[in-house]
Scaffold this active site. Structure first.
Site, mmCIF file in Angstrom:
data_model
loop_
_atom_site.group_PDB
_atom_site.id
_atom_site.type_symbol
_atom_site.label_atom_id
_atom_site.label_comp_id
_atom_site.label_asym_id
_atom_site.label_seq_id
_atom_site.Cartn_x
_atom_site.Cartn_y
_atom_site.Cartn_z
ATOM 1 N N ASP A 101 2.254 20.483 -20.548
ATOM 2 C CA ASP A 101 1.610 19.112 -20.822
ATOM 3 C C ASP A 101 2.407 18.370 -21.755
ATOM 4 O O ASP A 101 2.585 18.402 -22.736
ATOM 5 C CB ASP A 101 0.224 19.378 -21.392
ATOM 6 C CG ASP A 101 -0.511 18.302 -21.618
ATOM 7 O OD1 ASP A 101 -0.073 17.148 -21.644
ATOM 8 O OD2 ASP A 101 -1.891 18.379 -21.956
ATOM 9 N N THR A 152 -9.394 19.489 -24.138
ATOM 10 C CA THR A 152 -10.654 19.077 -23.426
ATOM 11 C C THR A 152 -10.631 18.959 -21.899
ATOM 12 O O THR A 152 -11.074 19.868 -21.299
ATOM 13 C CB THR A 152 -11.690 17.890 -23.883
ATOM 14 O OG1 THR A 152 -10.546 16.636 -24.078
ATOM 15 C CG2 THR A 152 -11.755 18.086 -25.536
ATOM 16 N N PHE A 173 -18.648 15.310 -25.856
ATOM 17 C CA PHE A 173 -18.153 14.481 -27.049
ATOM 18 C C PHE A 173 -18.110 12.753 -26.686
ATOM 19 O O PHE A 173 -18.342 12.132 -27.571
ATOM 20 C CB PHE A 173 -16.910 14.676 -27.750
ATOM 21 C CG PHE A 173 -15.693 15.015 -26.534
ATOM 22 C CD1 PHE A 173 -15.330 15.715 -25.871
ATOM 23 C CD2 PHE A 173 -14.818 13.759 -26.458
ATOM 24 C CE1 PHE A 173 -14.408 15.922 -24.823
ATOM 25 C CE2 PHE A 173 -13.818 13.919 -25.576
ATOM 26 C CZ PHE A 173 -13.789 15.012 -24.864
ATOM 27 N N TYR A 203 0.857 -1.094 0.053
ATOM 28 C CA TYR A 203 -0.014 0.073 0.005
ATOM 29 C C TYR A 203 0.823 1.191 0.052
ATOM 30 O O TYR A 203 0.638 2.370 -0.664
ATOM 31 C CB TYR A 203 -0.924 -0.070 1.382
ATOM 32 C CG TYR A 203 -1.954 1.169 1.094
ATOM 33 C CD1 TYR A 203 -2.986 0.757 0.374
ATOM 34 C CD2 TYR A 203 -1.751 2.423 1.808
ATOM 35 C CE1 TYR A 203 -4.143 1.834 0.231
ATOM 36 C CE2 TYR A 203 -2.824 3.290 1.633
ATOM 37 C CZ TYR A 203 -3.855 3.137 0.859
ATOM 38 O OH TYR A 203 -4.677 4.308 0.702
HETATM 39 C C1 PLP Z 1 -2.649 16.560 -24.778
HETATM 40 C C2 PLP Z 1 -3.501 16.011 -23.819
HETATM 41 N N1 PLP Z 1 -3.366 16.252 -22.503
HETATM 42 C C3 PLP Z 1 -4.038 15.584 -21.573
HETATM 43 C C4 PLP Z 1 -4.779 14.488 -21.693
HETATM 44 C C5 PLP Z 1 -5.706 13.661 -20.716
HETATM 45 O O1 PLP Z 1 -4.751 12.506 -20.202
HETATM 46 P P1 PLP Z 1 -5.732 11.278 -19.932
HETATM 47 O O2 PLP Z 1 -6.632 10.709 -21.057
HETATM 48 O O3 PLP Z 1 -4.747 10.209 -19.367
HETATM 49 O O4 PLP Z 1 -6.686 11.800 -18.642
HETATM 50 C C6 PLP Z 1 -4.680 14.004 -23.252
HETATM 51 C C7 PLP Z 1 -5.423 12.707 -23.492
HETATM 52 O O5 PLP Z 1 -6.030 12.505 -24.447
HETATM 53 C C8 PLP Z 1 -3.911 14.806 -24.054
HETATM 54 O O6 PLP Z 1 -4.286 14.384 -25.422
#
Ligand code: PLP
Length: 459
Positions: free
Chosen positions: A217, A127, A451, A74
């Site tokens: 990101d 998104t 979506f 854990y």
């Molecule tokens: C550019 C980008 N950021 C963040 C994410 C979110 O990641 P997850 O699907 O692992 O939650 C995605 C997922 O498609 C993504 O393409």
């Protein structure tokens, strides 16, 4: 085929997963039952699945061997320490907080780093990323360069931030009203477009001078690094590892979906250098994900991710990855099919505005095109246009993105060049009778991230 231009797979296949192909009549019924939403189609009815590159990767024999070394304690699992050490070594960040996937990291970062009413500039939205920013009171501002919104413009590093837009935002709103800058490498919704090192450096210098943090990101960091090696002056002789290290030296932290360039099926993490922010992230991760030493992942998942991150930076792997995607894009371009140019790192995006000029954006052309492609050929793709963009948080109006696209996303190490030929043939065939594609309208629209589960019918 020119094997220098499109290198053959740098792996041998050790295990296969049979796929089946149902008839067009059956697919017509399935599409209707799925409310003309490709997310709602059962995977067993799909022939070639290009819905997403997220979590659809084929793991290597070494990753599978690593799964057997899972330490499912854990707390304090040895696989966490392996993951932590790997991330520190490859990316150079001080702290890592594991999460169940990318959006788990986005949730944590948005909760601890955004104060209500603060601006969160980024190079085009994603998104789930924008959702978490807005959900925590942030105001998203798109500061990507204007060319990124023009599908036909073929220029390198189309994911770059427009530094003048960022400077103007800081001058107008004040640095204290900017939570942080979110810099995606590569930019998914712009077509998988990369960001140059020069741009990362300029953004970082401006932000450091104004005491604003920059979070990457990092979801497709290895693909971004390949483009830098291929196209940015002075980087041809550097290794992918050296480029990755330099990229992250311009960030204060990152969110990461391991399901892409981590080459695993589940997992993610949040990184940062700031000690105080790390304390806050640790306090919150136990609420939403789990102990700071597993954060929603099992020990075996963390082991596979640690190994996958290293594999994604091997030159032969990442070169094949990016060039296989380009192969599909080149085939479509040669046949005159309108796509987003240049072809990015993880997908070929069909330009639904030019593919279906007879449909207005309100008739959801990309959603309609994705459905007809499935019905025609069994190839599943995803809408990335007005449906994905959702509604404006305050007014409730539809966002109307300039890019109205269908994403043909290539999973890592899963499909061969022959599969790409089949996909290209199917798209070209559909393009020849594109006037037959009928528009769609919503019959069910969920409030958030619509979506994924919305349903449609023909107008
Ligand atoms: C550019 C980008 N950021 C963040 C994410 C979110 O990641 P997850 O699907 O692992 O939650 C995605 C997922 O498609 C993504 O393409």
């Amino acid at each position: 085929m020119d094997y220098n231009k499109y290198p053959a797979e740098p792996f041998r296949i050790k295990m296969v997963e049979p796929v089946s192909m149902v008839s067009k009549e059956v697919r017509e019924r399935i599409a209707k039952e799925a409310g003309y939403n490709t997310f709602l189609i059962p995977s067993e009815d799909v022939y070639i699945d290009l819905l997403t590159d997220s979590g659809t990767n084929a793991m290597s024999d070494r990753q599978w061997a690593g799964m057997m070394l899972g330490d499912e304690a854990y707390a304090g699992s040895r696989n966490f320490f392996h993951l932590e050490q790997t991330v520190q070594e490859l990316m150079g960040f001080k702290h890592i907080v594991p999460t169940h996937q990318g959006r788990g990291a986005e949730n944590l970062l948005s909760s601890i780093a955004i104060e209500k009413g603060q601006y969160v500039p980024g190079n085009m939205y994603f998104t789930t990323t924008r959702f978490h920013q807005e959900n925590n009171g942030g105001i998203f501002v798109d500061i990507i360069n204007d060319d990124a919104h023009d599908a036909a413009k073929d220029i390198p590093f189309k994911g770059n931030i427009d530094v003048d837009k960022l400077r103007k935002l800081i001058d107008e709103k004040g640095a204290e009203n900017i939570a942080y800058v979110c810099l995606a490498v590569t930019v998914n919704l712009a077509g998988g477009q990369p960001v140059s090192i020069a741009n990362m450096k300029e953004v970082s210098e401006l932000c450091r001078a104004n005491d604003i943090k920059v979070f990457f990101d990092a979801t497709r960091f290895a693909e971004n690094a390949y483009f830098i090696k291929e196209q940015e002056e002075g980087y041809q002789d550097k290794t992918i590892a050296e480029i990755v290290k330099e990229m992250f030296s311009y960030a204060d932290g990152c969110t990461m979906s391991g399901k892409k360039d981590g080459i695993v099926n589940i997992g993610g993490f949040l990184c940062m250098n700031d000690d105080e922010l790390f304390e806050k992230a640790k306090e919150l991760v136990v609420v939403y994900e789990g102990m700071p030493s597993y954060g929603g992942m099992s020990g075996r998942d963390m082991e596979a991710l640690a190994i996958g991150l290293k594999e994604s930076m091997q030159f032969e792997y990442i070169q094949h990855r990016v060039l296989q995607v380009r192969y599909l894009g080149d085939k479509l371009k040669e046949a005159g099919v309108p796509i987003v140019e240049p072809v990015g790192g993880h997908a070929v995006f069909l330009d639904a505005r030019r593919f279906c000029p007879h449909l207005d954006q309100s008739e959801l052309p990309a959603q309609a095109l994705a459905n007809d492609l499935f019905i025609e050929s069994g190839v599943r793709s995803m809408e990335r246009g007005i449906v994905s963009a959702g509604r404006e948080a305050v007014t409730g109006e539809n966002h109307r993105p300039k890019l109205e696209t269908v994403r043909l996303t290539i999973p890592r190490r899963v499909y061969t060049y022959k599969h790409m030929d089949v996909v290209a043939d199917a798209v070209i065939k559909l393009y020849k009778h594109k006037e037959d594609i009928k528009g769609l309208k919503f019959v069910y629209e969920p409030a958030q991230l619509r979506f994924f589960t919305a349903r449609f019918e023909h107008i």
